[in-house]
Write a protein that holds these residues in place. Structure first.
Motif, PDB file in Angstrom:
ATOM      1  N   GLY A  50      40.141  15.037  68.751  1.00 44.74           N
ATOM      2  CA  GLY A  50      40.580  13.662  68.957  1.00 44.74           C
ATOM      3  C   GLY A  50      40.233  12.763  67.796  1.00 44.74           C
ATOM      4  N   ALA A  51      40.596  11.502  67.942  1.00 46.31           N
ATOM      5  CA  ALA A  51      40.376  10.510  66.891  1.00 46.31           C
ATOM      6  C   ALA A  51      38.900  10.333  66.560  1.00 46.31           C
ATOM      7  N   GLN A  52      38.047  10.454  67.560  1.00 40.61           N
ATOM      8  CA  GLN A  52      36.611  10.228  67.363  1.00 40.61           C
ATOM      9  C   GLN A  52      35.925  11.365  66.621  1.00 40.61           C
ATOM     10  N   ALA A  98      47.509   3.691  67.231  1.00 40.88           N
ATOM     11  CA  ALA A  98      46.442   3.909  66.256  1.00 40.88           C
ATOM     12  C   ALA A  98      45.581   5.106  66.654  1.00 40.88           C
ATOM     13  N   ASP A  99      45.300   5.241  67.943  1.00 46.36           N
ATOM     14  CA  ASP A  99      44.510   6.378  68.413  1.00 46.36           C
ATOM     15  C   ASP A  99      45.241   7.696  68.142  1.00 46.36           C
ATOM     16  N   THR A 100      46.552   7.711  68.360  1.00 45.81           N
ATOM     17  CA  THR A 100      47.346   8.912  68.079  1.00 45.81           C
ATOM     18  C   THR A 100      47.334   9.238  66.593  1.00 45.81           C
ATOM     19  N   GLU A 101      47.473   8.220  65.751  1.00 40.44           N
ATOM     20  CA  GLU A 101      47.451   8.433  64.301  1.00 40.44           C
ATOM     21  C   GLU A 101      46.080   8.935  63.840  1.00 40.44           C
ATOM     22  N   CYS A 105      45.012  12.429  61.968  1.00 44.27           N
ATOM     23  CA  CYS A 105      44.148  12.510  60.786  1.00 44.27           C
ATOM     24  C   CYS A 105      43.005  13.496  61.024  1.00 44.27           C
ATOM     25  N   SER A 106      42.406  13.449  62.198  1.00 44.54           N
ATOM     26  CA  SER A 106      41.302  14.354  62.530  1.00 44.54           C
ATOM     27  C   SER A 106      41.761  15.803  62.529  1.00 44.54           C
ATOM     28  N   ARG A 107      42.909  16.066  63.122  1.00 42.51           N
ATOM     29  CA  ARG A 107      43.433  17.437  63.149  1.00 42.51           C
ATOM     30  C   ARG A 107      43.794  17.908  61.742  1.00 42.51           C
ATOM     31  N   TYR A 108      44.346  17.020  60.921  1.00 40.01           N
ATOM     32  CA  TYR A 108      44.687  17.350  59.533  1.00 40.01           C
ATOM     33  C   TYR A 108      43.446  17.789  58.766  1.00 40.01           C
ATOM     34  N   VAL A 109      42.391  17.005  58.857  1.00 41.34           N
ATOM     35  CA  VAL A 109      41.150  17.328  58.150  1.00 41.34           C
ATOM     36  C   VAL A 109      40.538  18.604  58.725  1.00 41.34           C
ATOM     37  N   ALA A 110      40.636  18.804  60.032  1.00 35.55           N
ATOM     38  CA  ALA A 110      40.086  20.015  60.651  1.00 35.55           C
ATOM     39  C   ALA A 110      40.813  21.263  60.153  1.00 35.55           C
TER      40      ALA A 110
END
Length: 130
Positions: A50-52, A98-101, A105-110
């Motif tokens: 998730g975003a967090q 914003a939470d979806t975006e 971003c979190s999944r991209y970095v992961a």
């Protein structure tokens, strides 16, 4: 004067295309599977990232050695995440978007960190095999 206007309109259109292309690239990479190795290493207990989880994955990136390839600092995605985070907090109507975006971003970095750790494991195996 007309040439300057045409140039500015072309520049804006090209910038917009570049932003859309960059965003599509991020979405494509973020859609790939993330191994459990990243979830455990970053301390993620939920099934989906998730975003967090962005900061935990960035901390993991900062802690992992770069044994092969360029050391990416994720400057662009960090800036995008920060802008979207501020936008979501200042404009409540955009909070869900914003939470979806930020989750993207979190999944991209992961995904990139998963690839990074895989390269490190292959390099370590090569060193042990010598």
């Amino acid at each position: 004067m007309v040439a300057a206007i045409i140039f500015l309109v072309s520049l804006v259109a090209f910038s917009q295309f570049g932003l859309y292309y960059w965003r599509a690239t991020i979405s494509g990479i973020a859609a790939q599977a993330v191994s459990d190795r990243i979830r455990v290493a970053a301390g993620i207990t939920r099934a989906s990232i998730g975003a967090q989880d962005f900061r935990n994955i960035i901390i993991l990136k900062d802690l992992s050695p770069d044994l092969r390839g360029p050391n990416g600092s994720f400057t662009g995605i960090r800036a995008y995440y920060a802008v979207i985070e501020k936008l979501g907090s200042f404009v409540p109507a955009m909070a869900s978007w914003a939470d979806t975006e930020m989750a993207t971003c979190s999944r991209y970095v992961a995904v990139l960190m998963d690839q990074h750790l895989e390269r490190n494991m292959v390099c370590a195996a090569q060193v042990r095999g010598m």
